[in-house]
Enzyme design. Structure first.
Site, PDB file in Angstrom:
ATOM      1  NE  ARG A 239       0.269 -11.601  -6.041  1.00 12.08           N
ATOM      2  CZ  ARG A 239       0.102 -12.207  -5.663  1.00 12.08           C
ATOM      3  NH1 ARG A 239      -1.304 -12.649  -6.169  1.00 12.08           N
ATOM      4  NH2 ARG A 239       0.479 -13.435  -5.180  1.00 12.08           N
ATOM      5  CD  GLU A 268      -3.298  -7.412  -2.608  1.00 10.78           C
ATOM      6  OE1 GLU A 268      -4.451  -6.881  -3.438  1.00 10.78           O
ATOM      7  OE2 GLU A 268      -3.548  -8.546  -1.923  1.00 10.78           O
ATOM      8  CG  HIS A 286      -5.370 -10.830  -2.938  1.00 10.78           C
ATOM      9  ND1 HIS A 286      -3.562 -10.553  -2.293  1.00 10.78           N
ATOM     10  CD2 HIS A 286      -5.260 -12.119  -3.438  1.00 10.78           C
ATOM     11  CE1 HIS A 286      -3.039 -11.132  -3.792  1.00 10.78           C
ATOM     12  NE2 HIS A 286      -3.849 -12.099  -3.773  1.00 10.78           N
TER      13      HIS A 286
END
Ligand code: GLV
Length: 324
Positions: A239, A268, A286
């Site tokens: 993360r 993000e 991601h």
């Protein structure tokens, strides 16, 4: 009457059909971005929500959405949800563990290999038309085989990453909140438990696979990067926020570490633009779990949790049994 639910973002059309068999579904297939207020307005008359981890579920949202009984995240991570506030409001929270372990482990390896062997950097060179002859020292990287892999966060994804190290004749060291049982350590390629500092100092390549929490915020900052070998690579598939991105950029610029592979970022989908000027970092948006079959399995897993929650059954992946 079927319970009313909301799907926060575009998803596989077959999932909308699947949910619609038992539930009254309103969805956002247009992928419209919603502010928190708009999301609250969408949820005020809904009993459940199929959510992406990009949506925040705050104490304010739970206080405002009185009908809500379940938030089912299509992700293993759930730091987008204030679980304590959900429990206090009597709302079930679920995630999608296990179905993505192997795909995400594959991707951790992809980033480690790409960073260590300078795959994207050399591809950019080729695509830019700059390759005019073969040179003995073009894009010299660092070997992966035979080296020491450090895994921080040795849950199910971390263990899947460790198992792959056998094929590359690597030794594995790890750090985790708690030590694995001897049987699990053996299955994880005889992984050796170390303190965070020892893990950072010992490993040739580090992969982060731990959940984000207040405790793991900036777990890897300037001091920790300085403990790593100058030839080391760092991979973050966990993360954003676990790594201090500004400190990482400085470490990559100054050669404190050799390279990085980063799939998740602070704030993000925005990210520190200084990453873009660095050649020794592989950047991806991601996509750790992004294979077709795994994303579909995650979506069905979230849907099954939601259908169970809405039909009086215990969702298979309930995170807060205390919600009652
Ligand atoms: C992806 O990041 C997930 O948590 O599943």
């Amino acid at each position: 009457m079927k319970p009313k639910i909301f799907v926060t973002d575009a998803t596989f059309p077959e999932i909308i059909d699947y949910l619609s068999q038992s539930l009254e579904v309103e969805h956002n297939q247009s992928d419209q971005p919603y502010s928190e207020i708009e999301l609250i307005n969408k949820l005020h008359d809904k009993a459940g929500v199929f959510a992406h981890s990009t949506r925040r579920f705050s104490a304010e949202l739970f206080a405002a959405c009185h009908q809500l009984r379940a938030v089912c995240n299509m992700a293993v991570g759930y730091n987008n949800i204030d679980v304590e506030a959900a429990s206090a409001a009597g709302v079930m929270v679920t995630n999608t563990p296990d179905v993505l372990n192997e795909t995400t482990a594959d991707f951790g390896w992809a980033l480690m290999m790409a960073a260590a062997r300078r795959v994207t950097e050399s591809e950019h060179f080729l695509r830019a038309g700059r390759w005019t002859r073969w040179r003995f020292d073009d894009f010299l990287g660092v070997d992966v085989h035979g080296s020491t892999l450090g895994i921080i966060g040795m849950g199910r994804i971390g263990q899947a990453i460790a198992r792959r190290a056998a094929g590359f004749n690597m030794s594995v060291v790890y750090h985790n909140r708690s030590r694995l049982t001897p049987a699990l350590e053996t299955a994880a390629n005889h992984a050796r438990y170390l303190s965070l500092e020892e893990c950072l100092r010992t490993a040739d390549h580090i992969i982060l696979a731990l959940p984000y929490s207040a405790q793991s915020h900036h777990l890897i900052g300037k001091a920790q990067l300085a403990m790593m070998k100058p030839t080391a690579t760092l991979v973050n598939i966990a993360r954003g926020g676990i790594v201090d991105d500004a400190a990482l950029i400085t470490a990559l610029e100054s050669g404190t570490i050799a390279a990085a592979g980063i799939d998740v970022f602070e704030n993000e989908p925005s990210f520190n633009p200084a990453f873009l000027s660095l050649s020794n970092v592989v950047l991806t948006p991601h996509i750790g779990s992004a294979s077709t079959s795994t994303r579909l399995a995650m979506a069905y897993c979230a849907a099954d949790n939601l259908i169970a929650a809405m039909t009086g059954k215990r969702p298979p992946n309930l995170l807060n049994p205390e919600y009652l």
